[in-house]
Every structure is written in C-alpha cells, then in structure tokens.
Design a protein around this motif. Structure first.
Motif, PDB file in Angstrom:
ATOM      1  N   THR A 185       0.936  -1.030   0.078  1.00 53.71           N
ATOM      2  CA  THR A 185      -0.035   0.123  -0.001  1.00 53.71           C
ATOM      3  C   THR A 185       0.899   1.136   0.216  1.00 53.71           C
ATOM      4  O   THR A 185       1.924   1.084   0.111  1.00 53.71           O
ATOM      5  CB  THR A 185      -0.942  -0.086   1.310  1.00 53.71           C
ATOM      6  N   ALA A 186       0.365   2.514   0.164  1.00 51.95           N
ATOM      7  CA  ALA A 186       1.149   3.664   0.055  1.00 51.95           C
ATOM      8  C   ALA A 186       2.028   3.644   1.180  1.00 51.95           C
ATOM      9  O   ALA A 186       3.070   4.313   1.360  1.00 51.95           O
ATOM     10  CB  ALA A 186       0.160   4.930   0.005  1.00 51.95           C
ATOM     11  N   PHE A 187       1.524   2.728   2.384  1.00 48.93           N
ATOM     12  CA  PHE A 187       2.012   3.079   3.871  1.00 48.93           C
ATOM     13  C   PHE A 187       2.921   1.799   4.114  1.00 48.93           C
ATOM     14  O   PHE A 187       3.487   1.757   5.303  1.00 48.93           O
ATOM     15  CB  PHE A 187       1.240   3.583   4.614  1.00 48.93           C
ATOM     16  N   GLN A 188       2.648   0.741   3.352  1.00 51.80           N
ATOM     17  CA  GLN A 188       3.010  -0.710   3.668  1.00 51.80           C
ATOM     18  C   GLN A 188       4.098  -1.247   2.747  1.00 51.80           C
ATOM     19  O   GLN A 188       3.779  -1.066   1.566  1.00 51.80           O
ATOM     20  CB  GLN A 188       2.022  -1.596   4.167  1.00 51.80           C
ATOM     21  N   SER A 189       5.066  -1.761   3.020  1.00 56.73           N
ATOM     22  CA  SER A 189       5.946  -2.594   2.084  1.00 56.73           C
ATOM     23  C   SER A 189       6.039  -4.093   2.543  1.00 56.73           C
ATOM     24  O   SER A 189       5.902  -4.442   3.554  1.00 56.73           O
ATOM     25  CB  SER A 189       7.465  -1.806   2.144  1.00 56.73           C
ATOM     26  N   LEU A 190       6.369  -4.920   1.521  1.00 50.61           N
ATOM     27  CA  LEU A 190       6.624  -6.106   1.635  1.00 50.61           C
ATOM     28  C   LEU A 190       8.244  -6.451   1.401  1.00 50.61           C
ATOM     29  O   LEU A 190       8.446  -6.082   0.173  1.00 50.61           O
ATOM     30  CB  LEU A 190       5.847  -7.002   0.445  1.00 50.61           C
ATOM     31  N   TYR A 191       8.688  -7.153   2.076  1.00 48.44           N
ATOM     32  CA  TYR A 191      10.169  -7.565   2.079  1.00 48.44           C
ATOM     33  C   TYR A 191      10.402  -8.988   2.012  1.00 48.44           C
ATOM     34  O   TYR A 191       9.647  -9.543   2.647  1.00 48.44           O
ATOM     35  CB  TYR A 191      10.942  -7.014   3.289  1.00 48.44           C
ATOM     36  N   GLY A 192      10.954  -9.463   1.098  1.00 50.25           N
ATOM     37  CA  GLY A 192      11.351 -11.029   0.712  1.00 50.25           C
ATOM     38  C   GLY A 192      12.803 -11.304   0.341  1.00 50.25           C
ATOM     39  O   GLY A 192      13.442 -10.496   0.138  1.00 50.25           O
ATOM     40  N   LEU A 193      13.156 -12.529   1.345  1.00 48.57           N
ATOM     41  CA  LEU A 193      14.524 -12.823   1.217  1.00 48.57           C
ATOM     42  C   LEU A 193      14.600 -14.296   0.904  1.00 48.57           C
ATOM     43  O   LEU A 193      13.786 -15.218   1.421  1.00 48.57           O
ATOM     44  CB  LEU A 193      15.012 -12.621   2.696  1.00 48.57           C
ATOM     45  N   VAL A 194      15.409 -14.658  -0.077  1.00 47.48           N
ATOM     46  CA  VAL A 194      15.514 -16.149  -0.449  1.00 47.48           C
ATOM     47  C   VAL A 194      17.034 -16.409  -0.429  1.00 47.48           C
ATOM     48  O   VAL A 194      18.005 -15.557  -0.761  1.00 47.48           O
ATOM     49  CB  VAL A 194      14.782 -16.479  -1.958  1.00 47.48           C
ATOM     50  N   GLN A 195      17.291 -17.735  -0.230  1.00 51.55           N
ATOM     51  CA  GLN A 195      18.908 -17.929  -0.215  1.00 51.55           C
ATOM     52  C   GLN A 195      18.871 -19.371  -0.279  1.00 51.55           C
ATOM     53  O   GLN A 195      18.206 -20.306   0.256  1.00 51.55           O
ATOM     54  CB  GLN A 195      19.483 -17.683   1.011  1.00 51.55           C
ATOM     55  N   CYS A 196      20.089 -20.027  -1.091  1.00 47.00           N
ATOM     56  CA  CYS A 196      20.493 -21.136  -1.166  1.00 47.00           C
ATOM     57  C   CYS A 196      21.799 -21.565  -0.776  1.00 47.00           C
ATOM     58  O   CYS A 196      22.644 -20.280  -0.614  1.00 47.00           O
ATOM     59  CB  CYS A 196      20.450 -21.818  -2.641  1.00 47.00           C
ATOM     60  N   THR A 197      22.414 -22.599  -0.487  1.00 49.71           N
ATOM     61  CA  THR A 197      23.731 -22.655  -0.434  1.00 49.71           C
ATOM     62  C   THR A 197      24.371 -22.453  -1.531  1.00 49.71           C
ATOM     63  O   THR A 197      23.905 -22.959  -2.741  1.00 49.71           O
ATOM     64  CB  THR A 197      24.056 -24.143   0.353  1.00 49.71           C
ATOM     65  N   PRO A 198      25.584 -21.894  -1.553  1.00 50.44           N
ATOM     66  CA  PRO A 198      26.229 -21.379  -2.975  1.00 50.44           C
ATOM     67  C   PRO A 198      26.669 -22.632  -3.555  1.00 50.44           C
ATOM     68  O   PRO A 198      27.154 -22.545  -4.815  1.00 50.44           O
ATOM     69  CB  PRO A 198      27.269 -20.594  -2.435  1.00 50.44           C
ATOM     70  N   ASP A 199      26.796 -23.838  -2.893  1.00 50.99           N
ATOM     71  CA  ASP A 199      27.407 -24.836  -3.718  1.00 50.99           C
ATOM     72  C   ASP A 199      26.505 -25.641  -4.681  1.00 50.99           C
ATOM     73  O   ASP A 199      26.678 -26.612  -5.480  1.00 50.99           O
ATOM     74  CB  ASP A 199      27.920 -26.080  -2.765  1.00 50.99           C
ATOM     75  N   LEU A 200      25.126 -25.056  -4.617  1.00 55.00           N
ATOM     76  CA  LEU A 200      24.042 -25.605  -5.391  1.00 55.00           C
ATOM     77  C   LEU A 200      24.406 -25.046  -6.716  1.00 55.00           C
ATOM     78  O   LEU A 200      24.850 -23.937  -7.105  1.00 55.00           O
ATOM     79  CB  LEU A 200      22.796 -25.278  -5.187  1.00 55.00           C
ATOM     80  N   THR A 201      24.143 -25.897  -7.938  1.00 59.04           N
ATOM     81  CA  THR A 201      23.817 -25.512  -9.209  1.00 59.04           C
ATOM     82  C   THR A 201      22.864 -24.201  -9.274  1.00 59.04           C
ATOM     83  O   THR A 201      21.764 -24.202  -8.538  1.00 59.04           O
ATOM     84  CB  THR A 201      23.862 -26.412 -10.401  1.00 59.04           C
ATOM     85  N   ARG A 202      22.842 -23.443 -10.634  1.00 58.96           N
ATOM     86  CA  ARG A 202      21.696 -22.542 -10.918  1.00 58.96           C
ATOM     87  C   ARG A 202      20.413 -23.343 -10.771  1.00 58.96           C
ATOM     88  O   ARG A 202      19.343 -22.748 -10.227  1.00 58.96           O
ATOM     89  CB  ARG A 202      22.143 -21.825 -12.134  1.00 58.96           C
ATOM     90  N   GLN A 203      20.444 -24.365 -11.501  1.00 53.87           N
ATOM     91  CA  GLN A 203      19.277 -25.108 -11.818  1.00 53.87           C
ATOM     92  C   GLN A 203      18.568 -25.661 -10.496  1.00 53.87           C
ATOM     93  O   GLN A 203      17.465 -25.640 -10.480  1.00 53.87           O
ATOM     94  CB  GLN A 203      19.354 -26.315 -12.904  1.00 53.87           C
ATOM     95  N   ASP A 204      19.518 -26.193  -9.541  1.00 51.51           N
ATOM     96  CA  ASP A 204      18.769 -26.785  -8.479  1.00 51.51           C
ATOM     97  C   ASP A 204      18.453 -25.660  -7.527  1.00 51.51           C
ATOM     98  O   ASP A 204      17.603 -25.975  -6.753  1.00 51.51           O
ATOM     99  CB  ASP A 204      20.222 -27.651  -7.713  1.00 51.51           C
TER     100      ASP A 204
END
Length: 210
Positions: A185-204
């Motif tokens: 909304t004009a006064f509310q924001s949505l924050y999202g965070l995602v993370q994989c371990t860096p040893d994974l391939t892009r596809q995985d």
C-alpha cells in the motif's frame, strides 16, 4: 529449515530486520536419533575437528558459507555453515561460534544435525550433504498479523511475484541470495529474502526455491 542436504533459507518479512552481533535468534533444530555416536568414538573426534574448522578465525565468514569434511569413511563427518546473506562477517562469525558451542547441548549424540538461527545455519552429517538438494522436512513460522479479507488476493499475488523475482535473481548469482522490496500500500512494504547454499547449481537452486 529441515534436514536438507544443501539448504535454503526462505523468509518473508513484514519489515526488514537488521541482525546485530548478539546472541543469535533461535529458530529450530532437527536431530533424528536414527543414527547416533558415543563420546569415545572416532566419529566424535572427527566431529570436534570439524567444529574447530568451521568456527576458526580463518573460516569464510566474509562469504557466509563454508563446507568441510573430517576423517575417513565410515566415520567421516561432513559439515557446513550458511549465514544469512545480509549479515556482516562479524555477525556471521558470532552466530557460527554460538551454534558450534550449542549443538551438542541440543543434539548430544546424533550423527545428523541441523541447527538454525535467524542469522545462520549449521549442519553436519555422516552422509555427503554437499551440492545436493533435499526438500524433506521444513518449518513454517507464522506472522500473527493477518491481511484484511479484501486485500488477500492482492497480497497473495504480490508475494508470488516478489518471491519469484527473488528466486530468479538468487539462482543466477554466485551468492545464491537475493532480497526484494515491493509496495503493498502507500504506507506498507513487503520484504522478501531467499537463499540457497552457494554449492548448488543454478538449476538446483531455482528448482528448490520455486
């Protein structure tokens, strides 16, 4: 975060929190007792060596991820830590050190352990857990503040689009991490965070996040 081979963090925030170098915020732990060890065993000796490596001054706190092994099969231990991508190296180091000291209190003799804090995750196993996607287990943390009924569809669509964008960005960068912000909304924001371990391939990484 569950008993999974290479780990994913998926957080949805109503506001963005900044971690500080304090006692880390406990989330959960998982230590199935199907396979155990004794304190006078070779496995325990190898585990202590692994702890020493992961919590040493020379560990990879600046990148927020490190994996290592200790010992020889069948008593080999494989372990890793993953710090949340937006914390400082100092917070990462503090969280990992705390986790190493705490893990045997929570899981005193299990060979397979996952210990999760808001700032970091520590995992070790008698199996090879590196570069491997496993989506078993998991934990859902509920925000008790509900979206009003007339905004649920809008909120759901915004969550999906925001996290899909974050997942795409994370899977395509070397850190396997991304954050996104969207206006709800004009006064509310949505924050999202995602993370994989860096040893994974892009596809995985992409497959697991999606």
């Amino acid at each position: 975060m569950p008993s999974s081979g290479s780990f994913i963090f998926l957080f949805l925030f109503s506001f963005l929190t900044i971690a500080s170098a304090q006692v880390p915020t406990y989330v959960y732990h998982n230590c199935p007792n199907s396979t155990t060890f004794t304190r006078n065993s070779t496995y325990f000796t190898n585990l202590r060596s692994l702890f020493s490596t992961l919590s040493s001054r020379n560990a990879s706190y600046s990148t927020g991820f490190q994996s290592t092994t200790s010992g020889q099969s069948p008593e080999r231990v494989t372990g890793l830590f993953l710090c949340r991508g937006d914390v400082s190296p100092e917070v990462c180091r503090s969280c990992v050190s705390f986790s190493v000291n705490e893990t045997l209190n929570r899981c005193p003799n299990e060979r397979e352990v996952t210990l999760c804090y808001d700032e970091c995750m520590l995992r070790y196993s008698h199996r090879n857990i590196l570069s491997t996607v496993t989506t078993d287990g998991g934990i859902i943390l509920y925000n008790t503040q509900n979206v009003t009924s007339n905004q649920q569809d809008k909120f759901r669509d915004l969550v999906f689009s925001t996290l899909n964008q974050a997942a795409n960005e994370a899977s395509n960068n070397s850190r396997k991490f991304d954050v996104q912000t969207a206006n709800f909304t004009a006064f509310q924001s949505l924050y999202g965070l995602v993370q994989c371990t860096p040893d994974l391939t892009r596809q995985d990484c992409s497959r697991c996040l999606l």
